[in-house]
Design a protein around this motif. Structure first.
Motif, PDB file in Angstrom:
ATOM      1  N   LEU A  24       0.635  -1.130   0.131  1.00  0.00           N
ATOM      2  CA  LEU A  24       0.371   0.079   0.296  1.00  0.00           C
ATOM      3  C   LEU A  24       0.920   1.678   0.345  1.00  0.00           C
ATOM      4  O   LEU A  24       1.758   0.704   0.906  1.00  0.00           O
ATOM      5  N   ASP A  25       0.542   1.978  -1.322  1.00  0.00           N
ATOM      6  CA  ASP A  25       1.446   3.161  -1.045  1.00  0.00           C
ATOM      7  C   ASP A  25       0.546   4.649  -1.846  1.00  0.00           C
ATOM      8  O   ASP A  25       0.959   4.495  -2.850  1.00  0.00           O
ATOM      9  N   ILE A  26      -0.430   5.798  -0.556  1.00  0.00           N
ATOM     10  CA  ILE A  26      -1.420   5.438  -1.104  1.00  0.00           C
ATOM     11  C   ILE A  26      -1.475   6.712  -1.921  1.00  0.00           C
ATOM     12  O   ILE A  26      -1.334   7.245  -2.829  1.00  0.00           O
ATOM     13  N   LEU A  27      -0.034   7.596  -1.435  1.00  0.00           N
ATOM     14  CA  LEU A  27       0.731   8.744  -1.784  1.00  0.00           C
ATOM     15  C   LEU A  27       2.270   8.309  -2.097  1.00  0.00           C
ATOM     16  O   LEU A  27       2.906   8.657  -1.318  1.00  0.00           O
ATOM     17  N   ARG A  28       2.383   7.664  -4.201  1.00  0.00           N
ATOM     18  CA  ARG A  28       1.657   8.213  -4.677  1.00  0.00           C
ATOM     19  C   ARG A  28       1.561   5.951  -5.633  1.00  0.00           C
ATOM     20  O   ARG A  28       1.035   5.905  -6.168  1.00  0.00           O
ATOM     21  N   ALA A  29       2.875   5.428  -4.972  1.00  0.00           N
ATOM     22  CA  ALA A  29       2.703   4.566  -5.769  1.00  0.00           C
ATOM     23  C   ALA A  29       1.811   3.455  -6.702  1.00  0.00           C
ATOM     24  O   ALA A  29       1.840   2.791  -7.721  1.00  0.00           O
ATOM     25  N   THR A  30       1.292   2.781  -5.028  1.00  0.00           N
ATOM     26  CA  THR A  30      -0.002   1.833  -5.582  1.00  0.00           C
ATOM     27  C   THR A  30      -1.109   2.468  -6.343  1.00  0.00           C
ATOM     28  O   THR A  30      -1.001   1.871  -7.100  1.00  0.00           O
ATOM     29  N   GLY A  69      10.692   7.793 -11.953  1.00  0.00           N
ATOM     30  CA  GLY A  69      11.174   7.489 -10.799  1.00  0.00           C
ATOM     31  C   GLY A  69      10.765   8.825 -10.327  1.00  0.00           C
ATOM     32  O   GLY A  69      10.954   9.289 -10.384  1.00  0.00           O
ATOM     33  N   GLU A  70      11.166   8.941  -8.964  1.00  0.00           N
ATOM     34  CA  GLU A  70      10.791   9.233  -7.745  1.00  0.00           C
ATOM     35  C   GLU A  70      11.124   9.472  -6.730  1.00  0.00           C
ATOM     36  O   GLU A  70      11.801   8.481  -6.084  1.00  0.00           O
ATOM     37  N   ARG A  71      11.731  10.471  -6.499  1.00  0.00           N
ATOM     38  CA  ARG A  71      12.566  10.662  -5.258  1.00  0.00           C
ATOM     39  C   ARG A  71      12.532  11.636  -3.858  1.00  0.00           C
ATOM     40  O   ARG A  71      12.399  13.183  -4.792  1.00  0.00           O
ATOM     41  N   GLY A  72      11.492  12.259  -2.709  1.00  0.00           N
ATOM     42  CA  GLY A  72      11.130  13.375  -2.250  1.00  0.00           C
ATOM     43  C   GLY A  72       9.933  13.757  -2.662  1.00  0.00           C
ATOM     44  O   GLY A  72       9.833  15.028  -2.396  1.00  0.00           O
ATOM     45  N   GLY A  73       9.224  12.415  -3.871  1.00  0.00           N
ATOM     46  CA  GLY A  73       8.378  13.090  -4.065  1.00  0.00           C
ATOM     47  C   GLY A  73       8.499  13.869  -5.471  1.00  0.00           C
ATOM     48  O   GLY A  73       7.282  14.295  -6.234  1.00  0.00           O
ATOM     49  N   ALA A  74       9.378  14.793  -5.509  1.00  0.00           N
ATOM     50  CA  ALA A  74       9.928  14.984  -7.480  1.00  0.00           C
ATOM     51  C   ALA A  74      10.324  14.042  -8.602  1.00  0.00           C
ATOM     52  O   ALA A  74      10.659  12.947  -7.671  1.00  0.00           O
ATOM     53  N   GLY A  82       7.145  11.188 -12.983  1.00  0.00           N
ATOM     54  CA  GLY A  82       7.869  11.099 -11.931  1.00  0.00           C
ATOM     55  C   GLY A  82       6.666   9.883 -11.677  1.00  0.00           C
ATOM     56  O   GLY A  82       6.536   9.038 -12.031  1.00  0.00           O
ATOM     57  N   ASN A  83       6.289  10.290 -10.393  1.00  0.00           N
ATOM     58  CA  ASN A  83       5.028   9.785 -10.085  1.00  0.00           C
ATOM     59  C   ASN A  83       4.233  10.043  -9.952  1.00  0.00           C
ATOM     60  O   ASN A  83       2.988   9.608  -9.126  1.00  0.00           O
ATOM     61  N   SER A  84       3.514  11.177 -10.034  1.00  0.00           N
ATOM     62  CA  SER A  84       2.271  10.850 -10.685  1.00  0.00           C
ATOM     63  C   SER A  84       1.005  10.127 -11.478  1.00  0.00           C
ATOM     64  O   SER A  84       1.415   9.599 -12.920  1.00  0.00           O
ATOM     65  N   SER A 101      10.947   3.018  -9.653  1.00  0.00           N
ATOM     66  CA  SER A 101      11.114   3.071  -8.497  1.00  0.00           C
ATOM     67  C   SER A 101      10.941   4.700  -7.533  1.00  0.00           C
ATOM     68  O   SER A 101      10.759   5.530  -8.039  1.00  0.00           O
ATOM     69  N   THR A 102      10.207   4.593  -6.800  1.00  0.00           N
ATOM     70  CA  THR A 102       9.656   5.293  -6.071  1.00  0.00           C
ATOM     71  C   THR A 102      10.458   5.230  -4.296  1.00  0.00           C
ATOM     72  O   THR A 102      11.069   4.192  -4.126  1.00  0.00           O
ATOM     73  N   THR A 103      10.470   6.327  -3.579  1.00  0.00           N
ATOM     74  CA  THR A 103      11.090   6.513  -2.527  1.00  0.00           C
ATOM     75  C   THR A 103      11.077   5.071  -1.472  1.00  0.00           C
ATOM     76  O   THR A 103      11.919   4.121  -0.742  1.00  0.00           O
ATOM     77  N   ASN A 104       9.477   4.658  -1.350  1.00  0.00           N
ATOM     78  CA  ASN A 104       9.107   4.274  -0.153  1.00  0.00           C
ATOM     79  C   ASN A 104       8.325   2.910  -0.601  1.00  0.00           C
ATOM     80  O   ASN A 104       8.350   1.839  -0.590  1.00  0.00           O
ATOM     81  N   GLY A 105       7.222   3.487  -1.832  1.00  0.00           N
ATOM     82  CA  GLY A 105       6.403   1.875  -2.272  1.00  0.00           C
ATOM     83  C   GLY A 105       6.694   1.068  -3.118  1.00  0.00           C
ATOM     84  O   GLY A 105       6.933  -0.480  -2.762  1.00  0.00           O
ATOM     85  N   THR A 106       8.120   1.204  -3.584  1.00  0.00           N
ATOM     86  CA  THR A 106       8.766  -0.597  -4.758  1.00  0.00           C
ATOM     87  C   THR A 106       9.302  -0.805  -3.335  1.00  0.00           C
ATOM     88  O   THR A 106       9.449  -1.908  -3.622  1.00  0.00           O
ATOM     89  N   SER A 206       2.042  14.191   6.611  1.00  0.00           N
ATOM     90  CA  SER A 206       2.594  14.831   6.177  1.00  0.00           C
ATOM     91  C   SER A 206       3.347  14.538   4.451  1.00  0.00           C
ATOM     92  O   SER A 206       4.918  15.564   4.157  1.00  0.00           O
ATOM     93  N   HIS A 207       2.855  13.424   4.483  1.00  0.00           N
ATOM     94  CA  HIS A 207       3.122  13.172   2.611  1.00  0.00           C
ATOM     95  C   HIS A 207       2.737  14.271   2.173  1.00  0.00           C
ATOM     96  O   HIS A 207       3.352  14.578   1.080  1.00  0.00           O
ATOM     97  N   GLY A 208       1.495  14.167   2.618  1.00  0.00           N
ATOM     98  CA  GLY A 208       0.205  15.106   1.724  1.00  0.00           C
ATOM     99  C   GLY A 208       0.848  15.971   2.321  1.00  0.00           C
ATOM    100  O   GLY A 208       0.628  17.426   0.384  1.00  0.00           O
ATOM    101  N   ARG A 210       4.308  17.283   1.975  1.00  0.00           N
ATOM    102  CA  ARG A 210       5.599  17.698   1.078  1.00  0.00           C
ATOM    103  C   ARG A 210       4.940  17.878  -0.369  1.00  0.00           C
ATOM    104  O   ARG A 210       5.332  18.320  -1.100  1.00  0.00           O
ATOM    105  N   LEU A 211       3.791  16.620  -1.396  1.00  0.00           N
ATOM    106  CA  LEU A 211       3.582  16.700  -2.067  1.00  0.00           C
ATOM    107  C   LEU A 211       2.881  18.096  -2.766  1.00  0.00           C
ATOM    108  O   LEU A 211       3.208  19.110  -3.701  1.00  0.00           O
ATOM    109  N   LEU A 212       1.944  18.958  -1.716  1.00  0.00           N
ATOM    110  CA  LEU A 212       1.646  19.951  -1.470  1.00  0.00           C
ATOM    111  C   LEU A 212       2.764  21.119  -2.009  1.00  0.00           C
ATOM    112  O   LEU A 212       1.675  22.051  -2.577  1.00  0.00           O
TER     113      LEU A 212
HETATM  114  C1  MLT Z   1       7.060   6.731  -2.425  1.00  0.00           C
HETATM  115  O1  MLT Z   1       7.195   5.805  -2.558  1.00  0.00           O
HETATM  116  O2  MLT Z   1       6.867   7.145  -1.152  1.00  0.00           O
HETATM  117  C2  MLT Z   1       5.957   7.588  -3.032  1.00  0.00           C
HETATM  118  O3  MLT Z   1       4.743   7.218  -3.851  1.00  0.00           O
HETATM  119  C3  MLT Z   1       6.048   9.003  -3.236  1.00  0.00           C
HETATM  120  C4  MLT Z   1       5.982  10.182  -4.219  1.00  0.00           C
HETATM  121  O4  MLT Z   1       5.973   9.429  -5.148  1.00  0.00           O
HETATM  122  O5  MLT Z   1       5.089  10.807  -3.571  1.00  0.00           O
END
Ligand code: MLT
Length: 245
Positions: A24-30, A69-74, A82-84, A101-106, A206-208, A210-212
């Motif tokens: 589960l990675d709601i914001l936003r990988a899954t 590819g995403e790191r730190g939301g960017a 990116g990961n939108s 590849s994302t920071t946490n979801g992958t 907190s990640h919301g 960051r994305l805002l």
């Molecule tokens: C993650 O893997 O941490 C994300 O999905 C971050 C993001 O792009 O919002």
């Protein structure tokens, strides 16, 4: 069926596997993975390591691949995306493989990749995950949040709660029989608190936030919608997810 919730990959056991694991990675990988497959991507191949993504995708014809590819939301320089989830239109991803590849979801997907069944879920495809579990009735299910660099993420655990809550209602069994750990009870309580205000919850998270700061308002709106996609990403080989048929 017993549901075990783990808030982060770091809290997920490494000495055993469940019958079914759901990353589960709601914001936003899954959310993005489900959206890409819904838009006709041939598959999504997930990597925790960006260099490996670059190497493996190099062997694919240019017109058949997209690198996300995403790191730190960017977005990571050198990638196509990116990961939108909003970038995953049928025009762009249709018929192509998304290497992501994302920071946490992958990392969450990677930590459960040895389970016999690995799924990816988010609010957007929650019902598809619930339907799968109702039909297949796996004995042990792990709901694995991605968190943020090892710490808890509100939205991932709330989505674990959304899945558990729906199963609880449909199975009509005592909660203590369905919940394999206290985290699952906590996840249901969390979801029950926010279920009518998921967008507000994402704005508080907190990640919301960051994305805002990165101007991703529309992403938050999209990711807060429940059951809009009838698609369930399922792992067909380690790291490679396809649409469950
Ligand atoms: C993650 O893997 O941490 C994300 O999905 C971050 C993001 O792009 O919002």
């Amino acid at each position: 069926m017993k549901l075990f919730t783990y808030h982060t990959p770091e809290l997920t056991p490494t000495d055993k596997v469940p019958d079914c694991a759901i990353a589960l990675d709601i914001l936003r990988a899954t959310t993005t993975i489900a959206t890409a497959l819904n838009s006709g991507a041939e598959a999504v191949q997930a990597f925790s390591d960006l260099e490996k993504l670059m190497q493996v995708s190099e062997d694919w014809p240019l017109e058949k691949r997209l690198r996300a590819g995403e790191r730190g939301g960017a977005m990571v320089a050198g990638c196509d995306l990116g990961n939108s989830p909003l970038d995953c239109t049928p025009e762009l991803v249709g018929g192509r493989r998304l290497f992501i590849s994302t920071t946490n979801g992958t990392r969450a997907l990677e930590c459960v990749q040895n389970a016999p069944v690995v799924l990816a879920a988010a609010f957007v495809n929650r019902q598809a995950a619930v339907d799968y579990l109702m039909q297949e009735q796996p004995e042990t299910v792990w709901l694995v949040g991605s968190g943020w660099e090892g710490s808890f993420s509100l939205e991932d655990t709330a989505c674990a709660g959304a899945i558990a809550h729906s199963l609880f209602k449909q199975l009509n069994r005592p909660l203590e029989e369905l919940a394999g750990n206290d985290e699952t009870l906590g996840a249901i309580a969390l979801y029950s608190q926010w279920k009518d205000q998921l967008l507000a919850m994402l704005h508080h998270a907190s990640h919301g936030q960051r994305l805002l700061r990165l101007d991703c308002h529309e992403d938050l709106k999209y990711c807060s919608q429940t059951d809009i996609l009838d698609v369930l990403p399922i792992q067909k080989e380690p790291g490679v997810l396809v649409k469950n048929q």
